[in-house]
Design an enzyme around this catalytic site. Structure first.
Site, PDB file in Angstrom:
ATOM      1  N   LYS A  82       0.808  -1.231   0.000  1.00 23.12           N
ATOM      2  CA  LYS A  82       0.000   0.000   0.000  1.00 23.12           C
ATOM      3  C   LYS A  82       0.838   1.277   0.000  1.00 23.12           C
ATOM      4  O   LYS A  82       0.453   2.265  -0.622  1.00 23.12           O
ATOM      5  CB  LYS A  82      -0.919   0.018   1.233  1.00 23.12           C
ATOM      6  CG  LYS A  82      -2.020  -1.030   1.216  1.00 23.12           C
ATOM      7  CD  LYS A  82      -2.911  -0.828   2.444  1.00 23.12           C
ATOM      8  CE  LYS A  82      -3.882  -1.947   2.642  1.00 23.12           C
ATOM      9  NZ  LYS A  82      -4.754  -1.730   3.810  1.00 23.12           N
ATOM     10  N   ASP A 125      -9.615   2.798   3.417  1.00 21.56           N
ATOM     11  CA  ASP A 125      -9.698   2.214   4.766  1.00 21.56           C
ATOM     12  C   ASP A 125     -10.338   3.190   5.760  1.00 21.56           C
ATOM     13  O   ASP A 125     -11.227   2.802   6.534  1.00 21.56           O
ATOM     14  CB  ASP A 125      -8.307   1.815   5.274  1.00 21.56           C
ATOM     15  CG  ASP A 125      -7.821   0.507   4.657  1.00 21.56           C
ATOM     16  OD1 ASP A 125      -8.671  -0.285   4.208  1.00 21.56           O
ATOM     17  OD2 ASP A 125      -6.595   0.273   4.629  1.00 21.56           O
TER      18      ASP A 125
END
Ligand code: NAP
Length: 286
Positions: A76, A112
């Site tokens: 990520k 997220d």
């Protein structure tokens, strides 16, 4: 042949998740369930991508015009430098879990934080004070998301330096860093109306361990464990026993996936179908 494979056509567009490892990911089951429910001509495929091949893999996304990609551990942060543009949220957090196309540019987004906030709002709303355990990738996303909404944060991380750096990045007086010791955590729990575990403590296969002692938790508090495998961690069992409200990471997983799905397709995905697919996947693993 799987149900998904049967539906492939010459026009099928590809969605993917890249990770290393990726075998454990529930995202293919979750997204393919949504794709089937909506009758879209898409397929979502997991690819194991080693960190030193991510650049090539993203070049492949461009060359083959994948419709979109999710990125998971440990890719990520690295993906930040491989896209044409970042959303403000992804730039702040320094992490990308979604690649999507906007006007011909490959964009990076971090869903997220928004996924976590949506799941919290659905469960009753935002707290005044949150104790966040963990300053890794998810801890960062959650601290930025809570701080943006004016929530006071008490932050503890096993490696204190990492928590201090995050608090500095978030800035102002919104984050108080405390040690990860039992007494400091107990005291912080008395103050916090939300406790969020963003560490991997309690995650399969190391089940039965908790980042907090059971006596730290209290009635009237919400205890949110980002871990979703197992669905009831030791922390959540202790929370239930203390009369606190337990929430596991499944709904956040679904909401962060839904944000990605909307960016890729412009279509509202069926959240309950996605959740059922995740629960089915977890049952198979158990
Ligand atoms: P990460 O970036 O690797 O960070 C791991 C965090 O856990 C760090 O804060 C680390 O502390 C801490 N930690 C690890 N082992 C520990 C131990 N034995 N004692 C105390 N602290 C420990 O991982 P992540 O991406 O943030 O993920 C963390 C958890 O959240 C995982 O279980 C993941 O599955 C879950 N998650 C769930 C969702 C969802 O949608 N529900 C989304 C993202 C992540 P140090 O800094 O000291 O190493």
């Amino acid at each position: 042949m799987s149900e998904t494979a049967l539906r492939l056509t010459g026009k099928t567009r590809v969605l993917a998740v890249f990770g290393c490892p990726v075998e454990h990911s529930l995202s293919p089951a979750m997204h393919n369930a949504a794709i089937r429910a909506l009758g879209l001509d898409l397929v979502y495929v997991p690819f194991r991508v080693e960190p030193d091949r991510l650049r090539d893999a993203v070049a492949g996304v461009r060359a083959m015009e994948f419709l979109g990609v999710n990125l998971t551990i440990p890719l990520k942060e690295q993906a930040v430098s491989l896209v044409d543009g970042l959303s403000p949220g992804a730039a702040r957090v320094g992490s990308v879990n979604t690649l999507w196309w906007k006007d011909g540019s490959l964009m990076g987004e971090s869903t997220d934080g928004p996924g976590f906030i949506s799941s919290l709002e659905e469960a009753g709303g935002l707290p005044a004070t949150a104790l966040v355990l963990g300053a890794g990738g998810s801890g960062r996303a959650i601290c930025f998301a809570l701080a943006e909404r004016g929530v006071r944060i008490i932050l503890a991380n096993r490696t204190p330096e990492r928590a201090r750096r995050l608090a500095e990045e978030i800035g102002d007086a919104g984050v108080r860093v405390i040690p990860m010791g039992a007494e400091a955590l107990r005291e912080a729990c008395r103050e916090a109306d939300l406790v969020v575990n963003c560490t991997s403590v309690g995650m399969s296969p190391n089940i039965g361990v908790s980042p907090l002692t059971p006596d730290a938790l209290r009635a009237g508090q919400t205890v949110y464990d980002l871990v979703y495998n197992p669905p009831e961690t030791a922390l959540l069992a202790d929370a239930r026993a203390a009369g606190a409200r337990p929430i596991n990471g499944v709904r956040m997983l679904v909401h962060q996936g839904a944000y990605s799905f909307r960016l890729w397709t412009g279509v509202e995905p069926p959240l309950d179908v996605m959740e059922a697919a995740v629960m089915e996947g977890l049952k198979k693993e158990a």
